[in-house]
Scaffold this motif. Sequence first.
Motif, PDB file in Angstrom:
ATOM      1  N   ARG A 294      -4.822  -6.024   7.762  1.00 41.58           N
ATOM      2  CA  ARG A 294      -4.872  -7.014   6.684  1.00 41.58           C
ATOM      3  C   ARG A 294      -5.228  -8.377   7.258  1.00 41.58           C
ATOM      4  N   VAL A 295      -6.130  -9.052   6.567  1.00 44.36           N
ATOM      5  CA  VAL A 295      -6.565 -10.357   7.028  1.00 44.36           C
ATOM      6  C   VAL A 295      -6.149 -11.418   6.013  1.00 44.36           C
ATOM      7  N   PRO A 296      -5.392 -12.450   6.429  1.00 44.63           N
ATOM      8  CA  PRO A 296      -5.054 -13.546   5.510  1.00 44.63           C
ATOM      9  C   PRO A 296      -6.258 -14.462   5.329  1.00 44.63           C
ATOM     10  N   LEU A 297      -6.786 -14.517   4.115  1.00 40.86           N
ATOM     11  CA  LEU A 297      -7.991 -15.295   3.862  1.00 40.86           C
ATOM     12  C   LEU A 297      -7.719 -16.791   3.770  1.00 40.86           C
ATOM     13  N   GLY A 298      -6.541 -17.165   3.291  1.00 41.67           N
ATOM     14  CA  GLY A 298      -6.323 -18.570   2.981  1.00 41.67           C
ATOM     15  C   GLY A 298      -7.214 -19.027   1.847  1.00 41.67           C
TER      16      GLY A 298
ATOM     17  N   MET B 124     -13.381 -18.398   5.691  1.00 46.93           N
ATOM     18  CA  MET B 124     -12.852 -17.081   5.327  1.00 46.93           C
ATOM     19  C   MET B 124     -13.694 -15.967   5.933  1.00 46.93           C
ATOM     20  N   ALA B 125     -15.005 -16.165   5.999  1.00 49.02           N
ATOM     21  CA  ALA B 125     -15.866 -15.159   6.634  1.00 49.02           C
ATOM     22  C   ALA B 125     -15.542 -15.025   8.113  1.00 49.02           C
ATOM     23  N   ASP B 126     -15.239 -16.140   8.773  1.00 46.62           N
ATOM     24  CA  ASP B 126     -14.867 -16.074  10.185  1.00 46.62           C
ATOM     25  C   ASP B 126     -13.567 -15.282  10.379  1.00 46.62           C
ATOM     26  N   ALA B 127     -12.623 -15.443   9.434  1.00 44.42           N
ATOM     27  CA  ALA B 127     -11.368 -14.693   9.525  1.00 44.42           C
ATOM     28  C   ALA B 127     -11.625 -13.193   9.410  1.00 44.42           C
ATOM     29  N   ILE B 128     -12.547 -12.802   8.549  1.00 43.80           N
ATOM     30  CA  ILE B 128     -12.899 -11.386   8.419  1.00 43.80           C
ATOM     31  C   ILE B 128     -13.633 -10.907   9.663  1.00 43.80           C
ATOM     32  N   ALA B 129     -14.570 -11.719  10.147  1.00 43.68           N
ATOM     33  CA  ALA B 129     -15.369 -11.325  11.308  1.00 43.68           C
ATOM     34  C   ALA B 129     -14.487 -11.059  12.518  1.00 43.68           C
ATOM     35  N   ALA B 130     -13.386 -11.784  12.617  1.00 43.02           N
ATOM     36  CA  ALA B 130     -12.482 -11.597  13.752  1.00 43.02           C
ATOM     37  C   ALA B 130     -11.809 -10.236  13.742  1.00 43.02           C
TER      38      ALA B 130
ATOM     39  N   ARG C  45      -8.346   7.294   1.214  1.00 46.46           N
ATOM     40  CA  ARG C  45      -9.663   7.918   1.292  1.00 46.46           C
ATOM     41  C   ARG C  45     -10.602   7.124   2.192  1.00 46.46           C
ATOM     42  N   LEU C  46     -10.534   5.798   2.084  1.00 51.98           N
ATOM     43  CA  LEU C  46     -11.403   4.969   2.913  1.00 51.98           C
ATOM     44  C   LEU C  46     -11.085   5.123   4.397  1.00 51.98           C
ATOM     45  N   ARG C  47      -9.806   5.229   4.740  1.00 55.62           N
ATOM     46  CA  ARG C  47      -9.451   5.301   6.154  1.00 55.62           C
ATOM     47  C   ARG C  47      -9.784   6.651   6.780  1.00 55.62           C
ATOM     48  N   ARG C  48     -10.225   7.614   5.978  1.00 56.01           N
ATOM     49  CA  ARG C  48     -10.814   8.835   6.528  1.00 56.01           C
ATOM     50  C   ARG C  48     -12.245   8.588   7.011  1.00 56.01           C
ATOM     51  N   LEU C  49     -12.824   7.463   6.564  1.00 55.78           N
ATOM     52  CA  LEU C  49     -14.224   7.185   6.874  1.00 55.78           C
ATOM     53  C   LEU C  49     -14.391   6.197   8.018  1.00 55.78           C
ATOM     54  N   ALA C  50     -13.541   5.157   8.036  1.00 58.65           N
ATOM     55  CA  ALA C  50     -13.701   4.087   9.020  1.00 58.65           C
ATOM     56  C   ALA C  50     -12.444   3.234   9.023  1.00 58.65           C
ATOM     57  N   PRO C  51     -12.222   2.423  10.055  1.00 58.76           N
ATOM     58  CA  PRO C  51     -11.145   1.439   9.994  1.00 58.76           C
ATOM     59  C   PRO C  51     -11.346   0.504   8.798  1.00 58.76           C
ATOM     60  N   VAL C  52     -10.250   0.175   8.146  1.00 60.49           N
ATOM     61  CA  VAL C  52     -10.300  -0.609   6.912  1.00 60.49           C
ATOM     62  C   VAL C  52      -9.625  -1.958   7.130  1.00 60.49           C
ATOM     63  N   VAL C  53     -10.257  -2.994   6.629  1.00 62.73           N
ATOM     64  CA  VAL C  53      -9.683  -4.343   6.615  1.00 62.73           C
ATOM     65  C   VAL C  53      -9.467  -4.724   5.157  1.00 62.73           C
ATOM     66  N   VAL C  54      -8.242  -5.038   4.773  1.00 61.76           N
ATOM     67  CA  VAL C  54      -7.925  -5.418   3.396  1.00 61.76           C
ATOM     68  C   VAL C  54      -7.806  -6.935   3.319  1.00 61.76           C
ATOM     69  N   ALA C  55      -8.552  -7.532   2.398  1.00 65.65           N
ATOM     70  CA  ALA C  55      -8.493  -8.967   2.136  1.00 65.65           C
ATOM     71  C   ALA C  55      -8.060  -9.150   0.682  1.00 65.65           C
ATOM     72  N   THR C  56      -6.882  -9.701   0.483  1.00 63.17           N
ATOM     73  CA  THR C  56      -6.321  -9.857  -0.861  1.00 63.17           C
ATOM     74  C   THR C  56      -6.476 -11.310  -1.312  1.00 63.17           C
ATOM     75  N   VAL C  57      -7.005 -11.467  -2.514  1.00 65.98           N
ATOM     76  CA  VAL C  57      -7.139 -12.814  -3.089  1.00 65.98           C
ATOM     77  C   VAL C  57      -6.160 -12.958  -4.247  1.00 65.98           C
ATOM     78  N   PRO C  58      -5.655 -14.160  -4.479  1.00 61.62           N
ATOM     79  CA  PRO C  58      -4.694 -14.348  -5.571  1.00 61.62           C
ATOM     80  C   PRO C  58      -5.381 -14.249  -6.928  1.00 61.62           C
ATOM     81  N   SER C  59      -4.785 -13.463  -7.820  1.00 60.90           N
ATOM     82  CA  SER C  59      -5.307 -13.343  -9.180  1.00 60.90           C
ATOM     83  C   SER C  59      -4.985 -14.626  -9.919  1.00 60.90           C
ATOM     84  N   TYR C  60      -6.029 -15.279 -10.408  1.00 57.70           N
ATOM     85  CA  TYR C  60      -5.867 -16.602 -11.004  1.00 57.70           C
ATOM     86  C   TYR C  60      -5.292 -16.493 -12.404  1.00 57.70           C
TER      87      TYR C  60
END
Length: 455
Positions: A286-290, A318-324, A436-451
């Motif tokens: 999980r990546v904290p997007l801020g 935020m893209a840099d946080a995902i790229a890391a 299901r996704l983690r059967r395919l590849a490592p998964v990174v979850v990025a959660t955004v706040p529902s406005y």
Amino acid sequence: MTGVWPGEWVTSRLGVRLVDGARPAGVGLASMVGLAVRRNPRRAHLLVSAVLGKHVPTDPRLVYGSGLLLGELVRARLRDEAVSGPLFADALAGVPGAAAALRDALREPRPPVDAIVLGYAETATALGHSVADALGGAYYLHSTRRPVRGYAAYGGFEEEHSHATSHLLLPSDPAALDRDVPVVLVDDELSTGQTVLNTISALHALRPRRHYVLAALVDLRGDADRARVDELAARLGTRIDAVSLVAGRVELPDGVLETGTRIVSELSATASAGPDAGRGPFGVARVPLGWPGGVPDGGRHGFLPAHRTALEKDLPRMADAIAAELGGASRVLVLGCEELMYAPLRLAEALADASPGVDVRYSTTTRSPVLAVDDPGYAIRTRLAFPAHDDPADGPGERYAYNVAPAAGRPPFDRIVFVVDDVGDTQALAGGLLARLRRLAPVVVATVPSYGGDQ
């Protein structure tokens, strides 16, 4: 792009034919769409867009650039100007650098245009948002199939051919809609135009306006359909224009619904879900997007130009946080969630800009049931099915992610970034789609706040 058009399979078995019409962006229908077979007794075929980023993982800069180009056509119509689509054909053909060049050319500063832009859930939420971005001064709102506590519906309409027909408009500030400025109705496809007729009738009864514009990637309306729009405009005493990147028609043979139903029945038991056995399970990080405070996650309750300015400022961070979290991956999918299309699109686009050596693709999950056939001449090669995970108002049901699992002859993704809002980040997600996704590849979850409008 391959040498096989991803509509040949359907054309040969169902007899569905595409016939070109006007080419405002310089390309034909077959360049813009492939074909698949719906699991829907009311409509046999599905046009699968090559630029929408819904069912087909696509360069996010092409997706965003296509939306901006459609917005430029809207701007030109509102101002009675001409516009061309330089670089679009090259971007669509996959010429290296053309998608980014198209997007960059369309992001050059232009005078803002005041308008109300309405996008249709679920497929056109990001497309409508991109059109609003191109206009610069527009208020954006998309319809939703998710009722939200504390919000009264401004209006509703019915999408009669769809698998899920209830749409709501839930603006946090209804006064933003009560203005006599041009209203732009954005969808990925105009088939008969009945949905937009319903929408205009409902909106005009609440607040008459002098000008409406229909904007779609593909316009398939016939003469009788266009005449109904003209008749409505005359009856309401308003102006209704239409713009699209390409126009034409779909020719359907007699008995196409019965043929489609039979094909679905025959192939459902053996249709490909993707060769995911024998790979994972991989990990989930999980990546904290801020996510920037006060910026909505999309247009469900309204999105202002000031929101876009704030988002643009924080996208690179935020893209840099995902790229890391990518761990040297070379082929990455950023996967959005149903109506949540714009936030993952912009994150994917920023990630692609920040990672020039990485093949970044973008698509989203969907409610739309479609037959999967692993054939190069078919647009939906693989299908992942999973239970709904956001406690939908219409109850539990099956959801889908298409072309995420690798098809024959296509390399797999080596990272999947799943972008979801906090309402959908549930245990049902962990046990369903993420499993299901983690059967395919490592998964990174990025959660955004529902406005919720009060943030």
